[in-house]
Design an enzyme around this catalytic site. Structure first.
Site, short mmCIF file in Angstrom:
data_model
loop_
_atom_site.label_atom_id
_atom_site.label_comp_id
_atom_site.label_asym_id
_atom_site.label_seq_id
_atom_site.Cartn_x
_atom_site.Cartn_y
_atom_site.Cartn_z
N ARG A 122 -7.90 2.81 2.12
CA ARG A 122 -7.27 2.57 2.93
C ARG A 122 -5.88 1.72 2.29
O ARG A 122 -4.86 2.57 1.80
CB ARG A 122 -7.20 2.37 4.29
N ASP A 123 -6.20 0.38 2.74
CA ASP A 123 -5.73 -0.32 2.20
C ASP A 123 -4.88 -0.54 0.53
O ASP A 123 -3.93 -0.96 -0.11
CB ASP A 123 -5.51 -2.03 3.22
N HIS A 151 -8.31 -11.50 6.82
CA HIS A 151 -7.88 -10.27 5.47
C HIS A 151 -6.45 -11.00 4.04
O HIS A 151 -5.47 -11.42 5.29
CB HIS A 151 -7.14 -9.37 6.03
N HIS A 173 -4.88 -11.89 0.84
CA HIS A 173 -4.58 -11.10 -0.29
C HIS A 173 -4.34 -12.73 -1.66
O HIS A 173 -4.26 -13.62 -1.16
CB HIS A 173 -2.76 -10.99 -0.07
N CYS A 202 0.83 -4.35 -0.01
CA CYS A 202 1.62 -3.97 1.18
C CYS A 202 2.25 -3.42 0.49
O CYS A 202 3.95 -3.57 0.10
CB CYS A 202 1.76 -5.31 1.67
N ASN A 234 -5.29 -6.43 -2.68
CA ASN A 234 -6.81 -7.86 -1.51
C ASN A 234 -7.41 -8.57 -2.13
O ASN A 234 -7.83 -8.36 -3.65
CB ASN A 234 -7.38 -6.36 -1.23
#
Length: 302
Positions: free
Chosen positions: A11-12, A209, A211, A242, A251
């Site tokens: 997803r991300d 989470h 980065h 993002c 990430n």
């Protein structure tokens, strides 16, 4: 100690890649992640295809997945329409069991990502969470821009806590703290976790989470682990970023995280070499090398 890795690559990760992969490739990606031992794999997002065309095939992907025993496949939903689409989907015979909502700690990002203010985002999320819980779904909340915002600068920990407490108060089981543009340091992590504890939020309700824009993701993760955090978000191969914050880079790479956790004797159940092989396969399809240092090192052995 055991750490749960919340895998966000499908997803991300893929939402910020220029290449749009066929749905069959995405399904194979998810299957490989489960085979490597990951037990939480965020499969896709029900954001409008106009905004995230890379994930326009969410319903088709879920319909084609064969769930692995003991593996959860959360999906991101931005609003009630996204929830409607998620509830319509069949993941094997079990249906969607987990959803995630994505909030913001700052006004600038709330406007750009949600077309809302920080205050009005709760009006949007409340019915989503209420209906999801009524349908027996587990709900996770993300809060973005936890350390700094590219338009507003540094973000006060107390502001993040205020937003996070309200998201948890809606009925969310878990809150993921996002360093969306990757500027946080271990000192920032300590300060934010201190603020949550002072605000009455147990660290067992939190995930992290990070980065890796400034190369701090692993150091930040280690800091969080030492404070008692046991859920860490990561993306296989370090893909993603993002789409609404152009300064955000990839990430934390799942392989880099697993390598560190293995060295600490922390249980994950994940096979790092299997993941690295998947990242090399995916990097070839995306047309660029994986930024993960562990993938680069293990490439010589695979």
């Amino acid at each position: 100690m055991k750490v749960t890795i919340y895998e966000v690559g499908p997803r991300d990760g893929l939402q910020n890649e220029a290449a749009i992969l066929p749905v069959e490739v995405k399904a194979e990606f998810v299957r490989r992640l489960a085979e490597a031992g990951l037990t939480v794999i965020e499969a896709t997002s029900f954001v409008h295809p106009k905004w995230v065309p890379q994930l326009a095939d969410a319903a088709e992907l879920l319909a084609g997945l064969s769930p692995a025993p003991g593996v959860r496949y959360p999906v991101l939903v931005p609003n009630e329409r996204g929830l409607d689409r998620a509830l319509e989907c069949a993941l094997g015979t079990g249906g969607v069991t987990d959803i995630a909502i994505f909030g913001s700690a700052t006004e600038s990002f709330a406007r750009r990502n949600l077309n809302r203010t920080v205050e009005s985002q709760f009006d949007m999320f409340a019915p989503v969470v209420e209906r999801a819980l009524a349908n027996g779904l587990r709900v996770r909340a993300y809060v973005s821009m936890c350390f700094a915002d590219p338009w507003e600068g540094p973000v006060a920990p107390e502001r993040v806590v205020e937003v996070g407490r309200r998201l948890l108060g809606l009925g969310c089981a878990e809150l993921s703290l996002g360093d969306t543009i990757g500027v946080g340091t271990p000192g920032h992590v300590e300060a934010l976790l201190d603020a949550f504890e002072a605000g009455g939020v147990g660290l067992d309700r939190l995930a992290v989470h990070f980065h890796d824009t400034y190369g701090q993701a692993l150091a930040n993760t280690l800091t969080a682990l030492r404070r008692g955090i046991t859920v860490v978000d990561a993306s296989t191969g370090g893909i993603g970023g993002c789409p609404y914050a152009k300064s955000a880079t990839g990430n934390l790479a799942t392989e880099d995280l697993v390598w560190m956790l293995d060295g600490l004797g922390i249980e994950t159940g994940v096979d790092v070499r299997s993941l690295a092989a998947t990242s090399l396969w995916l990097a070839d399809l995306l047309g660029r090398p994986s930024p993960s240092r562990v993938v680069q090192a293990l490439a010589k052995e695979i």
